[in-house]
Design a protein around this motif. Structure first.
Motif, PDB file in Angstrom:
ATOM      1  N   MET A  17      29.498  66.650  -6.161  1.00  0.00           N
ATOM      2  CA  MET A  17      30.433  65.545  -6.397  1.00  0.00           C
ATOM      3  C   MET A  17      30.782  64.840  -5.093  1.00  0.00           C
ATOM      4  N   LEU A  19      33.956  63.012  -3.685  1.00  0.00           N
ATOM      5  CA  LEU A  19      35.374  62.869  -3.976  1.00  0.00           C
ATOM      6  C   LEU A  19      36.015  61.890  -3.001  1.00  0.00           C
ATOM      7  N   ARG A  38      36.728  61.574  -8.418  1.00  0.00           N
ATOM      8  CA  ARG A  38      35.294  61.784  -8.251  1.00  0.00           C
ATOM      9  C   ARG A  38      34.560  60.519  -8.682  1.00  0.00           C
TER      10      ARG A  38
END
Length: 71
Positions: A17, A19, A38
């Motif tokens: 991910m 972020l 995200r």
């Protein structure tokens, strides 16, 4: 999420991910609240989605100016 929603946002890679973590002052101005979003690539265009739980991950945040990278 608006462009100016978070103060001093950081981009953080967490597993698979991307972020964005930043600070948002609470309504009384007495403390800061940190939020994470995200990048959701499953939509066109991609959008930022609020992260409610990090599951087995942790993000350590400090107010100490020495912990920030300055170019």
């Amino acid at each position: 999420m608006t462009k100016w929603h978070l103060r001093n946002p950081w981009l953080v890679v967490c597993s698979d991910m991307l972020l964005m973590v930043g600070c948002q002052s609470d309504y009384l101005g007495t403390r800061d609240v940190f939020e994470a979003y995200r990048l959701d690539n499953s939509t066109e265009p991609a959008k930022w989605v609020k992260v409610e739980r990090l599951e087995n991950w942790a993000i350590f945040i400090s107010n100490d100016q020495r912990s920030h990278y300055h170019a």
